[in-house]
Design a protein around this motif. Structure first.
Motif, short mmCIF file in Angstrom:
data_model
loop_
_atom_site.label_atom_id
_atom_site.label_comp_id
_atom_site.label_asym_id
_atom_site.label_seq_id
_atom_site.Cartn_x
_atom_site.Cartn_y
_atom_site.Cartn_z
N LEU A 81 0.85 -1.17 0.00
CA LEU A 81 0.00 0.00 0.00
C LEU A 81 0.89 1.23 0.00
O LEU A 81 1.78 1.35 0.83
CB LEU A 81 -0.90 0.00 1.24
N GLY A 82 0.68 2.12 -0.95
CA GLY A 82 1.47 3.34 -0.98
C GLY A 82 2.15 3.62 -2.31
O GLY A 82 2.60 4.74 -2.52
N ASP A 83 2.26 2.65 -3.21
CA ASP A 83 2.81 2.95 -4.53
C ASP A 83 1.92 3.94 -5.28
O ASP A 83 2.40 4.77 -6.03
CB ASP A 83 3.00 1.67 -5.34
N ILE A 84 0.61 3.81 -5.11
CA ILE A 84 -0.32 4.81 -5.64
C ILE A 84 -0.62 5.77 -4.49
O ILE A 84 -1.16 5.37 -3.46
CB ILE A 84 -1.62 4.18 -6.15
N ALA A 85 -0.27 7.03 -4.67
CA ALA A 85 -0.43 8.01 -3.60
C ALA A 85 -1.87 8.44 -3.43
O ALA A 85 -2.38 8.53 -2.31
CB ALA A 85 0.45 9.23 -3.86
N HIS A 86 -2.55 8.71 -4.56
CA HIS A 86 -3.93 9.17 -4.47
C HIS A 86 -4.55 9.27 -5.86
O HIS A 86 -3.84 9.22 -6.88
CB HIS A 86 -4.02 10.54 -3.76
N LEU A 87 -5.86 9.42 -5.88
CA LEU A 87 -6.59 9.72 -7.11
C LEU A 87 -6.22 11.13 -7.53
O LEU A 87 -6.34 12.08 -6.75
CB LEU A 87 -8.09 9.61 -6.84
N GLY A 88 -5.72 11.27 -8.76
CA GLY A 88 -5.26 12.57 -9.23
C GLY A 88 -6.34 13.41 -9.87
O GLY A 88 -6.72 14.47 -9.36
N HIS A 89 -6.84 12.95 -11.00
CA HIS A 89 -7.86 13.70 -11.73
C HIS A 89 -8.57 12.77 -12.69
O HIS A 89 -8.14 11.64 -12.92
CB HIS A 89 -7.24 14.89 -12.48
N VAL A 90 -9.67 13.24 -13.26
CA VAL A 90 -10.41 12.46 -14.24
C VAL A 90 -10.73 13.34 -15.45
O VAL A 90 -10.73 14.57 -15.36
CB VAL A 90 -11.73 11.90 -13.66
N GLU A 91 -10.99 12.68 -16.57
CA GLU A 91 -11.44 13.36 -17.77
C GLU A 91 -12.82 12.85 -18.12
O GLU A 91 -13.03 11.65 -18.33
CB GLU A 91 -10.48 13.12 -18.95
N LEU A 92 -13.78 13.77 -18.18
CA LEU A 92 -15.15 13.45 -18.55
C LEU A 92 -15.44 13.92 -19.96
O LEU A 92 -14.98 14.99 -20.38
CB LEU A 92 -16.15 14.14 -17.61
N LEU A 93 -16.22 13.14 -20.68
CA LEU A 93 -16.68 13.52 -22.00
C LEU A 93 -18.08 14.13 -21.87
O LEU A 93 -18.89 13.67 -21.07
CB LEU A 93 -16.74 12.30 -22.92
N THR A 94 -18.34 15.15 -22.68
CA THR A 94 -19.65 15.80 -22.62
C THR A 94 -20.08 16.27 -24.00
O THR A 94 -19.27 16.86 -24.73
CB THR A 94 -19.64 17.00 -21.65
N PRO A 95 -21.35 16.06 -24.36
CA PRO A 95 -21.86 16.58 -25.63
C PRO A 95 -22.28 18.04 -25.53
O PRO A 95 -22.69 18.63 -26.54
CB PRO A 95 -23.07 15.67 -25.89
N ASP A 96 -22.19 18.64 -24.35
CA ASP A 96 -22.56 20.05 -24.15
C ASP A 96 -21.49 20.70 -23.29
O ASP A 96 -21.68 20.95 -22.10
CB ASP A 96 -23.94 20.13 -23.48
N LEU A 97 -20.36 21.01 -23.93
CA LEU A 97 -19.19 21.49 -23.18
C LEU A 97 -19.48 22.78 -22.42
O LEU A 97 -19.12 22.90 -21.25
CB LEU A 97 -18.01 21.68 -24.14
N ASP A 98 -20.10 23.74 -23.07
CA ASP A 98 -20.33 25.03 -22.42
C ASP A 98 -21.19 24.89 -21.17
O ASP A 98 -20.90 25.48 -20.13
CB ASP A 98 -20.98 26.01 -23.39
N ARG A 99 -22.25 24.12 -21.26
CA ARG A 99 -23.13 23.94 -20.10
C ARG A 99 -22.45 23.12 -19.01
O ARG A 99 -22.65 23.38 -17.82
CB ARG A 99 -24.44 23.28 -20.53
N SER A 100 -21.64 22.15 -19.41
CA SER A 100 -20.91 21.37 -18.41
C SER A 100 -19.91 22.25 -17.67
O SER A 100 -19.77 22.15 -16.44
CB SER A 100 -20.20 20.18 -19.06
N VAL A 101 -19.21 23.11 -18.40
CA VAL A 101 -18.27 24.03 -17.76
C VAL A 101 -19.03 24.95 -16.79
O VAL A 101 -18.58 25.19 -15.67
CB VAL A 101 -17.51 24.87 -18.81
N TRP A 102 -20.19 25.45 -17.21
CA TRP A 102 -21.01 26.28 -16.32
C TRP A 102 -21.35 25.53 -15.04
O TRP A 102 -21.25 26.08 -13.94
CB TRP A 102 -22.30 26.69 -17.04
N PHE A 103 -21.76 24.28 -15.16
CA PHE A 103 -22.16 23.49 -13.99
C PHE A 103 -21.01 23.36 -13.00
O PHE A 103 -21.17 23.60 -11.79
CB PHE A 103 -22.63 22.11 -14.44
N PHE A 104 -19.84 22.99 -13.48
CA PHE A 104 -18.72 22.73 -12.59
C PHE A 104 -18.09 24.01 -12.02
O PHE A 104 -17.54 23.98 -10.91
CB PHE A 104 -17.65 21.89 -13.28
#
Length: 316
Positions: free
Chosen positions: A5-28
């Motif tokens: 336990l420890g070789d993986i330090a933590h969850l870094g980031h994720v990439e989500l796909l979206t068919p409505d980029l502008d609205r998704s950016v607004w949401f987040f």
């Protein structure tokens, strides 16, 4: 033998796909309070205020929704090379890429279900510009003045055609340890929660009732307080964001939660698990039976049907 336990330090980031980029950016950004930290091609890079890295989430314009990549930071360059060697020896060979800002070389592979996983070590520490500098030097960024103000990316819940093989992969090749699981009367593992840290879980594998592979159930962001989740419910109501279920409390992992669909169709959980840590090095795997799981949440409304059927990308 399982890696330490420890070789993986933590969850870094994720990439989500979206068919409505502008609205998704607004949401987040406007609703959840993430900060935009650059764009590249059809992708927008966002960060939570308590994340030390360049980005916590990348949104990429696409014809459909879903999860493209989950990135895990290792605890050292040596740990990264150890995991690469073990992955290749086990037949899970990947490829090296440098395709994300603020991140060094990533080793991109996949779990048995086909979810793309990227391991990396080199990472650029975020330096807030004048308008976002915090009052405390041990905080990466000032707290947002709008939206929910989620603190960090908390976990990813993968849908899988076969939970056991994917959980075994995550345990044996990446060094996660399981904390809780659901086992059906048939003996089949229907879900398993695993951690790389002293959090109670970082990734989850849940059975995909459609039999599909490589889909997403949800990604989750942690809040400071339960009251933040109540505020999120009101903001979603005011902004016509679909609330799927909650606020309630899970029996498994005891998380206080709200599930919503962001405008691109991906399920997002807002959760408050910050007080629950797994500190015992010999934590026993807690198993929930089919009958116990059927009782639903610890309290709140019963689990609704869409929680078991909705995933991204959608299938017929």
């Amino acid at each position: 033998m399982a890696p330490p336990l420890g070789d993986i330090a933590h969850l870094g980031h994720v990439e989500l796909l979206t068919p409505d980029l502008d609205r998704s950016v607004w949401f987040f950004t406007t609703l959840l309070g993430l900060t935009e930290n650059g764009r590249s091609g059809d992708s927008v890079h966002l960060r939570t205020w308590d994340d030390y890295e360049h980005h916590s989430l990348t949104l990429t314009a696409h014809s459909t929704s879903g999860l493209r990549r989950t990135a895990l930071r290792t605890s050292s360059e040596e740990a990264l090379l150890r995991r690469v060697k073990e992955l290749e020896s086990a037949g899970r060979a990947g490829r090296w890429v440098e395709d994300e800002p603020g991140i060094g070389p990533l080793y991109v592979t996949s779990d048995p279900d086909g979810h793309e996983l990227a391991l990396y070590w080199e990472s650029e520490w975020y330096e807030a510009p004048p308008g976002l500098r915090p009052g405390l030097k041990n905080q990466p960024q000032a707290k947002p003045g709008q939206g929910v103000g989620v603190r960090r990316l908390d976990h990813v819940n993968f849908l899988a055609a076969d939970v056991d093989s994917n959980a075994t992969f995550t345990r044996d090749l990446l060094g996660a340890r399981p904390t809780e699981q659901i086992v059906l009367d048939s003996g089949k593992v229907a879900a398993q929660w695993l951690t790389f840290t002293n959090k109670s879980y970082d990734v989850v594998y849940t059975e995909d009732w459609t039999g599909s592979s490589g889909r997403l159930h949800h990604i989750a962001f942690a809040t400071d307080t339960r009251e933040d989740i109540l505020r999120a419910a009101d903001l979603c109501l005011d902004s016509d964001v679909f609330i799927e279920t909650g606020p309630h409390k899970h029996a498994i992992q005891q998380t206080f939660f709200l599930y919503v669909y962001e405008p691109g169709g991906n399920r997002i959980e807002l959760c408050n698990p910050l007080t629950r840590l797994v500190l015992a090095p010999d934590w026993p795997l807690i198993t929930w039976t089919q009958a116990e799981r059927a009782r639903g949440q610890a309290w709140g409304l019963k689990t609704i049907e869409s929680f078991h059927t909705h995933g991204t990308p959608p299938v017929d």
